[in-house]
Design a protein around this motif. Structure first.
Motif, PDB file in Angstrom:
ATOM      1  N   ALA A   1       0.738  -1.148  -0.004  1.00  0.00           N
ATOM      2  CA  ALA A   1       0.291  -0.062  -0.094  1.00  0.00           C
ATOM      3  C   ALA A   1       0.550   1.506   0.026  1.00  0.00           C
ATOM      4  CB  ALA A   1      -0.890   0.262   1.426  1.00  0.00           C
ATOM      5  N   ALA A   2       0.849   2.202  -1.294  1.00  0.00           N
ATOM      6  CA  ALA A   2       2.077   3.320  -1.154  1.00  0.00           C
ATOM      7  C   ALA A   2       1.125   3.926   0.088  1.00  0.00           C
ATOM      8  CB  ALA A   2       1.846   3.933  -2.632  1.00  0.00           C
ATOM      9  N   VAL A   3       1.749   4.607   0.657  1.00  0.00           N
ATOM     10  CA  VAL A   3       1.052   5.599   1.659  1.00  0.00           C
ATOM     11  C   VAL A   3       2.087   6.887   1.541  1.00  0.00           C
ATOM     12  CG1 VAL A   3       0.644   4.130   2.951  1.00  0.00           C
ATOM     13  CG2 VAL A   3       2.218   5.507   3.393  1.00  0.00           C
ATOM     14  N   ASP A   4       2.802   7.362   0.721  1.00  0.00           N
ATOM     15  CA  ASP A   4       3.612   8.762   1.140  1.00  0.00           C
ATOM     16  C   ASP A   4       4.272   8.636  -0.104  1.00  0.00           C
ATOM     17  OD1 ASP A   4       3.261  11.933   0.953  1.00  0.00           O
ATOM     18  OD2 ASP A   4       4.668  11.474   2.483  1.00  0.00           O
ATOM     19  N   GLU A   5       4.786   9.750  -0.969  1.00  0.00           N
ATOM     20  CA  GLU A   5       5.235  10.628  -1.833  1.00  0.00           C
ATOM     21  C   GLU A   5       5.939  11.185  -1.848  1.00  0.00           C
ATOM     22  OE1 GLU A   5       5.958   9.582  -6.753  1.00  0.00           O
ATOM     23  OE2 GLU A   5       4.396   8.867  -5.760  1.00  0.00           O
ATOM     24  N   TRP A   6       7.003  11.813  -2.191  1.00  0.00           N
ATOM     25  CA  TRP A   6       8.007  13.071  -2.059  1.00  0.00           C
ATOM     26  C   TRP A   6       9.177  13.093  -2.735  1.00  0.00           C
ATOM     27  CZ3 TRP A   6       8.910   9.523   1.473  1.00  0.00           C
ATOM     28  CH2 TRP A   6      10.122   9.376   1.970  1.00  0.00           C
ATOM     29  N   THR A   7      10.020  14.442  -3.122  1.00  0.00           N
ATOM     30  CA  THR A   7      10.586  14.613  -3.846  1.00  0.00           C
ATOM     31  C   THR A   7      11.756  15.031  -2.736  1.00  0.00           C
ATOM     32  OG1 THR A   7       9.329  14.964  -6.087  1.00  0.00           O
ATOM     33  CG2 THR A   7      11.845  15.679  -6.002  1.00  0.00           C
TER      34      THR A   7
END
Length: 168
Positions: free
Chosen positions: A59-65
């Motif tokens: 379960a992908a819960v967050d993404e950031w650069t």
């Protein structure tokens, strides 16, 4: 309860991901992992069943650069006391700055994201070093850290530093 080995399996990361942590949540083993693609990072959660196999898809819960993602900013798994809330908490900004940014991602036990919150800690002339973080059953976040005089390298002893508790 017998302490005999029940199974011994390699815990394989999915794709190019890196396993970060494991935690028991309501008698189930939860794995957190990260994946990097260029300067983008993605966090995922996934349960492992009693046989040692992954359940479903991550379960992908967050993404950031970000320019970097290291052990200093490695996410911690947070659990409410009643274990109805599962969260990931990590630092977004450099630890050496007095003002630091943290992100909390809170999920239910089905790993559906309930909310994401960015929190700022402004320690003024002090260096803030996080010590512990907790989440209440209602979803309130508590961050405990020590404050030391960032300009004085000799003031690192506990008697010359103090603690601050932040709550959201």
């Amino acid at each position: 309860q017998s302490m005999a080995l029940r199974w011994d399996k390699p815990v394989l990361s999915v794709g190019e991901s890196r396993i970060l942590d494991v935690q028991m949540v309501n008698h189930r083993l939860l794995v957190s992992s990260s994946m990097q693609s260029g300067q983008s990072f993605r966090l995922a959660l996934q349960y492992i069943n009693a046989a040692g196999d992954y359940e479903g898809s991550p379960a992908a819960v967050d993404e950031w650069t970000s320019g970097k993602f290291d052990d200093e900013s490695r996410p911690d798994i947070l659990l409410s006391t009643d274990q109805t809330l599962v969260g990931l908490a990590y630092r977004l900004s450099d630890r050496s700055k007095s003002k630091q940014q943290y992100r909390i991602v809170m999920c239910d036990t089905n790993l559906a994201v309930l909310y994401r919150k960015e929190i700022s800690v402004d320690a003024g002339n002090y260096e803030f070093v996080p010590v512990d973080m907790a989440v209440s059953n209602a979803g309130n976040i508590f961050l405990l850290g020590s404050l030391t005089n960032s300009g004085d390298k000799k003031s690192k002893t506990p008697a010359e530093s103090h603690y601050r508790l932040y709550a959201w």
